[in-house]
Design an enzyme around this catalytic site. Structure first.
Site, PDB file in Angstrom:
ATOM      1  N   ASP A  44      70.101  44.727  11.085  1.00 29.46           N
ATOM      2  CA  ASP A  44      70.205  44.184  12.368  1.00 29.46           C
ATOM      3  C   ASP A  44      71.780  43.817  12.696  1.00 29.46           C
ATOM      4  OD1 ASP A  44      68.942  44.253  14.726  1.00 29.46           O
ATOM      5  OD2 ASP A  44      69.165  42.058  14.924  1.00 29.46           O
ATOM      6  N   GLU A  85      76.144  35.350  17.551  1.00 25.72           N
ATOM      7  CA  GLU A  85      75.171  36.027  16.674  1.00 25.72           C
ATOM      8  C   GLU A  85      75.804  36.465  15.516  1.00 25.72           C
ATOM      9  OE1 GLU A  85      72.685  37.807  19.688  1.00 25.72           O
ATOM     10  OE2 GLU A  85      72.413  39.461  18.371  1.00 25.72           O
ATOM     11  N   GLU A 137      67.611  43.902  24.922  1.00 27.85           N
ATOM     12  CA  GLU A 137      67.496  42.243  24.865  1.00 27.85           C
ATOM     13  C   GLU A 137      66.321  41.834  25.102  1.00 27.85           C
ATOM     14  OE1 GLU A 137      70.232  41.334  23.288  1.00 27.85           O
ATOM     15  OE2 GLU A 137      71.765  40.858  24.572  1.00 27.85           O
ATOM     16  N   GLU A 207      63.424  50.786  19.452  1.00 36.14           N
ATOM     17  CA  GLU A 207      63.054  49.444  18.753  1.00 36.14           C
ATOM     18  C   GLU A 207      61.808  49.563  17.706  1.00 36.14           C
ATOM     19  OE1 GLU A 207      64.482  46.560  19.162  1.00 36.14           O
ATOM     20  OE2 GLU A 207      66.325  47.192  20.341  1.00 36.14           O
TER      21      GLU A 207
HETATM   22  C1  HMH Z   1      67.288  46.456  16.850  1.00 33.08           C
HETATM   23  N1  HMH Z   1      67.515  45.332  18.934  1.00 33.08           N
HETATM   24  C2  HMH Z   1      67.927  45.074  17.910  1.00 33.08           C
HETATM   25  N2  HMH Z   1      68.664  44.251  17.324  1.00 33.08           N
HETATM   26  C3  HMH Z   1      69.099  43.385  18.134  1.00 33.08           C
HETATM   27  N3  HMH Z   1      69.767  42.166  17.558  1.00 33.08           N
HETATM   28  C4  HMH Z   1      68.705  43.189  19.633  1.00 33.08           C
HETATM   29  C5  HMH Z   1      67.746  44.361  20.005  1.00 33.08           C
HETATM   30  C6  HMH Z   1      68.977  42.022  20.627  1.00 33.08           C
HETATM   31  O1  HMH Z   1      70.292  41.884  20.615  1.00 33.08           O
END
Ligand code: HMH
Length: 223
Positions: A44, A85, A137, A207
């Site tokens: 991520d 983040e 998001e 996702e």
């Molecule tokens: C895969 N989808 C993924 N990672 C993230 N960090 C977000 C959404 C949201 O920022």
């Protein structure tokens, strides 16, 4: 009814698949494997690094096309939170002993990034891009907020991650993105609306694949 709201209802099955994935259920009931969480964390981080230029591209579309000043403020705030983040990922990675430099993106992650890149093209309508931005998001917001509900058994060491996206402020930010998308979608042709709907569905699919990957499933084992 508003457009996005109607899509969320129409595609409830797909939407729930993304926001109530087994990976999220396992975080919520404290059965997630450490190796899965660590895989998610590293991948991520790479995703977010690719997400930043995508958000920058939405900001550019906004500056060129938007008829509302506050849209840019919302997107700019989103950019700023991505800065936090990235710092969070670095700190969290240290805590879990996950190496972030030299990490290889998995195929699923690469596919998602290619999709983001396709949305960065100047010919992609702002309404389509902002819909994708909201959906990306919103999936995280809804997923992680679920892990923070009163009856959730989310372990203390995973709460930081859940709070990052599941907090109320992030929820409000997602609502602002949704409002921008709703307003723009109401102003575009049916053809562009159809593209935005397909893009929304594609985000949900990406996702789901991303959660699958985090659980260590190979792309061939998915679905
Ligand atoms: C895969 N989808 C993924 N990672 C993230 N960090 C977000 C959404 C949201 O920022």
């Amino acid at each position: 009814m508003k457009i996005i709201e109607s899509w969320v209802r129409k595609h409830k099955y797909e939407y729930n698949g993304a926001i109530r994935h087994p990976f999220i259920h396992k975080i919520r009931d404290a059965t997630v494997q450490t190796s899965s969480f660590k895989r998610w964390l590293g991948q991520d981080y790479l995703f977010v690094r690719n997400f930043i230029p995508f958000v920058a591209s939405v900001l550019i579309k906004c500056s060129k096309e938007s008829n509302n000043d506050s849209d840019m403020d919302v997107i700019l705030a989103g950019m700023a939170s991505l800065n936090d983040e990235i710092a969070w990922f670095k700190k969290e990675a240290e805590k879990w002993d996950v190496q972030l430099t030299g990490i290889t993106p998995q195929k699923t992650n690469q596919n998602y990034s290619s999709f983001l890149e396709s949305l960065m093209q100047p010919n992609v309508n702002y309404a389509v891009a902002i819909t994708a931005f909201w959906a990306i998001e919103a999936v995280y917001q809804q997923s992680f907020a679920y892990c923070l509900e009163d009856d959730a058994k989310t372990p203390a060491e995973l709460r930081g991650a859940c709070e990052r996206w599941g907090n109320e402020g992030f929820g409000q930010y997602c609502n602002s993105l949704k409002e921008i998308a709703e307003r723009r979608l109401a102003e575009v042709s049916e053809d562009v609306q159809a593209k935005a709907e397909a893009t929304f569905l594609r985000v949900l699919e990406e996702e789901v694949q991303f959660w699958n990957m985090s659980e260590g499933r190979l792309p061939s084992e998915q679905n």
